[in-house]
Write a protein that holds these residues in place. Sequence first.
Motif, PDB file in Angstrom:
ATOM      1  N   ILE A 151       0.834  -1.204   0.000  1.00 19.78           N
ATOM      2  CA  ILE A 151       0.000   0.000   0.000  1.00 19.78           C
ATOM      3  C   ILE A 151       0.872   1.259   0.000  1.00 19.78           C
ATOM      4  CG2 ILE A 151      -2.028  -1.073   1.037  1.00 19.78           C
ATOM      5  CD1 ILE A 151      -1.105  -0.028   3.762  1.00 19.78           C
ATOM      6  N   GLY A 152       2.187   1.101   0.001  1.00 21.27           N
ATOM      7  CA  GLY A 152       3.105   2.250  -0.079  1.00 21.27           C
ATOM      8  C   GLY A 152       3.171   2.746  -1.510  1.00 21.27           C
ATOM      9  N   LEU A 153       2.150   3.488  -1.916  1.00 24.75           N
ATOM     10  CA  LEU A 153       1.992   3.823  -3.339  1.00 24.75           C
ATOM     11  C   LEU A 153       2.339   5.270  -3.665  1.00 24.75           C
ATOM     12  CD1 LEU A 153      -1.329   1.922  -4.206  1.00 24.75           C
ATOM     13  CD2 LEU A 153       0.980   1.371  -4.983  1.00 24.75           C
ATOM     14  N   LEU A 154       3.023   5.969  -2.727  1.00 21.76           N
ATOM     15  CA  LEU A 154       3.232   7.396  -2.977  1.00 21.76           C
ATOM     16  C   LEU A 154       3.989   7.681  -4.278  1.00 21.76           C
ATOM     17  CD1 LEU A 154       2.435  10.106  -1.942  1.00 21.76           C
ATOM     18  CD2 LEU A 154       4.440  10.122  -0.477  1.00 21.76           C
ATOM     19  N   PRO A 155       5.072   6.957  -4.610  1.00 23.21           N
ATOM     20  CA  PRO A 155       5.729   7.238  -5.897  1.00 23.21           C
ATOM     21  C   PRO A 155       4.787   7.011  -7.087  1.00 23.21           C
ATOM     22  CG  PRO A 155       7.102   5.827  -4.509  1.00 23.21           C
ATOM     23  CD  PRO A 155       5.767   5.905  -3.853  1.00 23.21           C
ATOM     24  N   ASN A 156       3.924   6.006  -6.990  1.00 19.12           N
ATOM     25  CA  ASN A 156       2.950   5.746  -8.059  1.00 19.12           C
ATOM     26  C   ASN A 156       1.944   6.893  -8.140  1.00 19.12           C
ATOM     27  OD1 ASN A 156       3.933   3.297  -6.668  1.00 19.12           O
ATOM     28  ND2 ASN A 156       2.881   2.186  -8.276  1.00 19.12           N
ATOM     29  N   VAL A 157       1.485   7.318  -6.968  1.00 19.83           N
ATOM     30  CA  VAL A 157       0.477   8.383  -6.912  1.00 19.83           C
ATOM     31  C   VAL A 157       1.063   9.689  -7.469  1.00 19.83           C
ATOM     32  CG1 VAL A 157      -0.789   9.869  -5.279  1.00 19.83           C
ATOM     33  CG2 VAL A 157      -0.861   7.378  -5.025  1.00 19.83           C
ATOM     34  N   MET A 158       2.305   9.993  -7.087  1.00 21.29           N
ATOM     35  CA  MET A 158       2.947  11.230  -7.561  1.00 21.29           C
ATOM     36  C   MET A 158       3.111  11.190  -9.085  1.00 21.29           C
ATOM     37  SD  MET A 158       3.516  13.159  -4.872  1.00 21.29           S
ATOM     38  CE  MET A 158       4.770  14.328  -5.318  1.00 21.29           C
ATOM     39  N   ALA A 159       3.584  10.045  -9.580  1.00 23.89           N
ATOM     40  CA  ALA A 159       3.799   9.918 -11.030  1.00 23.89           C
ATOM     41  C   ALA A 159       2.461  10.026 -11.756  1.00 23.89           C
ATOM     42  CB  ALA A 159       4.484   8.585 -11.349  1.00 23.89           C
ATOM     43  N   TYR A 160       1.451   9.337 -11.230  1.00 26.08           N
ATOM     44  CA  TYR A 160       0.120   9.388 -11.857  1.00 26.08           C
ATOM     45  C   TYR A 160      -0.391  10.824 -11.911  1.00 26.08           C
ATOM     46  CZ  TYR A 160      -4.749   9.012 -12.847  1.00 26.08           C
ATOM     47  OH  TYR A 160      -5.973   9.207 -13.427  1.00 26.08           O
ATOM     48  N   GLN A 161      -0.279  11.518 -10.780  1.00 30.05           N
ATOM     49  CA  GLN A 161      -0.817  12.881 -10.716  1.00 30.05           C
ATOM     50  C   GLN A 161      -0.098  13.804 -11.704  1.00 30.05           C
ATOM     51  OE1 GLN A 161      -3.608  13.635  -8.960  1.00 30.05           O
ATOM     52  NE2 GLN A 161      -3.542  15.572 -10.072  1.00 30.05           N
ATOM     53  N   ARG A 162       1.261  13.677 -11.786  1.00 29.18           N
ATOM     54  CA  ARG A 162       2.024  14.487 -12.758  1.00 29.18           C
ATOM     55  C   ARG A 162       1.482  14.246 -14.163  1.00 29.18           C
ATOM     56  NH1 ARG A 162       5.142  15.992  -8.701  1.00 29.18           N
ATOM     57  NH2 ARG A 162       3.260  17.227  -8.380  1.00 29.18           N
ATOM     58  N   SER A 163       1.277  12.963 -14.509  1.00 32.39           N
ATOM     59  CA  SER A 163       0.815  12.632 -15.865  1.00 32.39           C
ATOM     60  C   SER A 163      -0.596  13.188 -16.077  1.00 32.39           C
ATOM     61  CB  SER A 163       0.845  11.119 -16.107  1.00 32.39           C
ATOM     62  OG  SER A 163      -0.218  10.477 -15.437  1.00 32.39           O
ATOM     63  N   HIS A 164      -1.410  13.079 -15.061  1.00 28.53           N
ATOM     64  CA  HIS A 164      -2.791  13.562 -15.125  1.00 28.53           C
ATOM     65  C   HIS A 164      -2.809  15.086 -15.305  1.00 28.53           C
ATOM     66  CE1 HIS A 164      -7.033  12.852 -14.397  1.00 28.53           C
ATOM     67  NE2 HIS A 164      -7.028  13.980 -13.710  1.00 28.53           N
ATOM     68  N   ASP A 165      -1.931  15.779 -14.560  1.00 35.70           N
ATOM     69  CA  ASP A 165      -1.860  17.249 -14.654  1.00 35.70           C
ATOM     70  C   ASP A 165      -1.476  17.686 -16.068  1.00 35.70           C
ATOM     71  OD1 ASP A 165      -2.493  17.368 -11.991  1.00 35.70           O
ATOM     72  OD2 ASP A 165      -0.447  17.771 -11.308  1.00 35.70           O
ATOM     73  N   GLU A 166      -0.704  16.836 -16.753  1.00 36.51           N
ATOM     74  CA  GLU A 166      -0.305  17.159 -18.131  1.00 36.51           C
ATOM     75  C   GLU A 166      -1.357  16.720 -19.142  1.00 36.51           C
ATOM     76  OE1 GLU A 166       3.360  15.191 -19.033  1.00 36.51           O
ATOM     77  OE2 GLU A 166       4.328  15.986 -17.239  1.00 36.51           O
ATOM     78  N   GLY A 167      -2.467  16.193 -18.647  1.00 34.75           N
ATOM     79  CA  GLY A 167      -3.544  15.781 -19.547  1.00 34.75           C
ATOM     80  C   GLY A 167      -3.400  14.351 -20.037  1.00 34.75           C
ATOM     81  N   SER A 168      -2.511  13.563 -19.410  1.00 31.45           N
ATOM     82  CA  SER A 168      -2.348  12.159 -19.807  1.00 31.45           C
ATOM     83  C   SER A 168      -3.197  11.257 -18.923  1.00 31.45           C
ATOM     84  CB  SER A 168      -0.884  11.732 -19.708  1.00 31.45           C
ATOM     85  OG  SER A 168      -0.146  12.386 -20.702  1.00 31.45           O
ATOM     86  N   TYR A 169      -3.386  10.055 -19.407  1.00 28.01           N
ATOM     87  CA  TYR A 169      -4.265   9.095 -18.734  1.00 28.01           C
ATOM     88  C   TYR A 169      -3.493   8.246 -17.717  1.00 28.01           C
ATOM     89  CZ  TYR A 169      -8.011   5.692 -18.350  1.00 28.01           C
ATOM     90  OH  TYR A 169      -9.007   4.904 -17.888  1.00 28.01           O
ATOM     91  N   GLU A 170      -2.211   8.035 -17.989  1.00 26.76           N
ATOM     92  CA  GLU A 170      -1.412   7.162 -17.122  1.00 26.76           C
ATOM     93  C   GLU A 170       0.037   7.603 -17.197  1.00 26.76           C
ATOM     94  OE1 GLU A 170      -0.842   5.388 -14.722  1.00 26.76           O
ATOM     95  OE2 GLU A 170      -0.735   3.227 -15.076  1.00 26.76           O
ATOM     96  N   ALA A 171       0.794   7.293 -16.132  1.00 25.68           N
ATOM     97  CA  ALA A 171       2.237   7.542 -16.110  1.00 25.68           C
ATOM     98  C   ALA A 171       2.950   6.238 -16.430  1.00 25.68           C
ATOM     99  CB  ALA A 171       2.646   8.018 -14.722  1.00 25.68           C
ATOM    100  N   ILE A 172       3.889   6.310 -17.354  1.00 22.81           N
ATOM    101  CA  ILE A 172       4.724   5.154 -17.649  1.00 22.81           C
ATOM    102  C   ILE A 172       6.070   5.427 -16.983  1.00 22.81           C
ATOM    103  CG2 ILE A 172       5.916   3.875 -19.495  1.00 22.81           C
ATOM    104  CD1 ILE A 172       2.911   3.357 -19.503  1.00 22.81           C
ATOM    105  N   MET A 173       6.495   4.498 -16.139  1.00 23.44           N
ATOM    106  CA  MET A 173       7.673   4.774 -15.313  1.00 23.44           C
ATOM    107  C   MET A 173       8.957   4.232 -15.951  1.00 23.44           C
ATOM    108  SD  MET A 173       6.042   4.437 -11.526  1.00 23.44           S
ATOM    109  CE  MET A 173       5.388   2.782 -11.699  1.00 23.44           C
ATOM    110  N   ILE A 174      10.015   5.048 -15.835  1.00 23.87           N
ATOM    111  CA  ILE A 174      11.298   4.740 -16.476  1.00 23.87           C
ATOM    112  C   ILE A 174      12.366   4.583 -15.393  1.00 23.87           C
ATOM    113  CG2 ILE A 174      12.979   5.511 -18.211  1.00 23.87           C
ATOM    114  CD1 ILE A 174      10.119   5.320 -19.357  1.00 23.87           C
TER     115      ILE A 174
END
Length: 297
Positions: A151-174
């Motif tokens: 449940i430690g999803l903060l990096p996922n949540v941060m990445a998702y939110q960044r992608s969402h703020d840019e108008g994207s549907y999902e964050a793809i992590m590198i």
Amino acid sequence: MQSGERVYLNGEIVPYAEAKISVEDRGFNFADGIYEVVRVAGGAPFRAADHLDRFENGARALEIELPFTREQVSDAILETIRANDIDEGTVYVQLTRGAARRAHAFPEGVRPTLVMLARPYSGLAAAVRESGVGVATLPDLRWGYCEVKTIGLLPNVMAYQRSHDEGSYEAIMIRDGVVTEGSHTSAFCVRREKVFTHPIDNILPGITRKHVIASLRAQGIEVEETAVTMEEFRAADEIFITGTTLTVLGVVRIDGEPVGSGKPGKLTQLAMQLYDRDYDAARAEAQKRRQLGQVSD
Ligand code: PDD
């Protein structure tokens, strides 16, 4: 929150407002726990055995001793679905190490907290599935234990939110120039009729991923589990993402640039159809079983 919603909490089904957890639950203080999101097909959990396997593996990895048998967890999932009268939906299952006075050491003699929520959900809108979505790439800032569904999803949540703020549907992590997975999805690309996805090595063993790989292979499609660089991924003919809630979804833009033809590709559509076939079959089967059960009651 729905007023009539009923929640599973440590062996009991209780009204939502009465489902109370300690302020010192280790899930709250340390994100010390795991979760599953299970799809419901015809009132029954879809691919339940896979979810129970991953749940048990996760508990073992975090050294949380389950005070419930596999059958009890499985029964509780069904009970939560029934208590909320869900035909198509999702069940959220969360296990934490339990509540104890805050200290880093694993507490002794503490009972883990098990919570389940079941909600209606009938899948993504047809228009989104047809058009596909855009994604944004972001650094994978997670820890070294991504096989565990914590449940430690903060990096996922941060990445998702960044992608969402840019108008994207999902964050793809590198990570180190390689595509690992999405913030809450597994990531695939297609080059010259061949499908590629990151191996299960510090990524989540996605259940949808596993079945998509198996069903594509059964159709004679080559699927390679190998590291794909961000450059290769961007240059792919097709990209798609998979997960319990969004199933299989075409990616048609990456960081604002079109992918392939700019439409969900041929193998993406095949993977979607194969998923739908399996889901529809499971749903019809579960509904039939339910009707037979009701007749014999
Ligand atoms: N997420 N990768 C990550 C990091 C995930 O969190 C998920 C699922 C997946 C797809 O796994 P599966 O096919 O087993 O759902 C891949 C869930 C749905 C969530 O967090 O809501």
